[in-house]
Design an enzyme around this catalytic site. Structure first.
Site, mmCIF file in Angstrom:
data_model
loop_
_atom_site.group_PDB
_atom_site.id
_atom_site.type_symbol
_atom_site.label_atom_id
_atom_site.label_comp_id
_atom_site.label_asym_id
_atom_site.label_seq_id
_atom_site.Cartn_x
_atom_site.Cartn_y
_atom_site.Cartn_z
ATOM 1 N N PRO A 119 36.399 34.675 40.247
ATOM 2 C CA PRO A 119 35.899 36.059 40.287
ATOM 3 C C PRO A 119 34.642 36.296 41.120
ATOM 4 O O PRO A 119 33.583 36.652 40.593
ATOM 5 C CB PRO A 119 35.652 36.362 38.806
ATOM 6 N N CYS A 120 34.756 36.179 42.428
ATOM 7 C CA CYS A 120 33.609 36.455 43.290
ATOM 8 C C CYS A 120 33.220 37.931 43.238
ATOM 9 O O CYS A 120 32.098 38.282 43.592
ATOM 10 C CB CYS A 120 33.872 36.002 44.721
#
Length: 156
Positions: A119-120
């Site tokens: 989850p950047c």
């Protein structure tokens, strides 16, 4: 390597992987869904569909992204950011042990090959701004709102 495409609320997801794990999950604006999903990709598709339906907030699929040792370290730290939460690039650099590595961390985030699962999108600017998202800032905003909405709904 096997490849599959499927529609999401944010575009068409492309998944690439094999028995060693998922190597790539990316999104594009347009594209057709695959008529057949290869068996090695079916669990990934199901988990992503559950995420978009608001029924999943973590992933248990086997991952096999390609990247440098530093990129792998950054991506592993991204997975540790809790669902519905964010970190700044500075906080992420501190987690990795080097506050001066902000640009390197941001660069590694930008090369993340595993959309949503790593989850950047949960990393934001120090001032709270939505900065630096390869999939487009409108997608980052949507994802953060989706996760916060689901986090709020679980309270009631």
């Amino acid at each position: 390597m096997e490849t599959a495409f499927f529609k999401t609320p944010l575009g068409t997801a492309k998944i690439v992987g094999d028995e060693n794990g998922i190597a790539i999950i990316s999104v594009q604006d347009e594209g057709e869904s695959s008529t057949m999903i290869p068996e090695v990709l079916q669990e990934c598709v199901m988990q992503l569909e559950s995420y978009f339906e608001g029924k999943r907030n973590d992933f248990s699929i086997k991952l096999n992204p390609k990247g440098t040792d530093f990129q792998q370290k950054v991506w592993k730290a991204l997975v540790e950011i809790p669902y519905g939460k964010t970190r700044t690039y500075l906080e992420q650099s501190k987690v990795l042990g080097d506050v001066k590595a902000i640009r390197a961390v941001a660069s590694a985030n930008g090369k993340n090959p595993l959309w949503i699962v790593v989850p950047c999108h949960r990393v934001i600017g120090t001032d709270g701004s939505l900065t630096g998202y390869a999939g487009g800032l409108w997608r980052k905003k949507w994802l953060l709102e989706h996760e916060n909405l689901n986090a709020q709904q679980r309270l009631f």
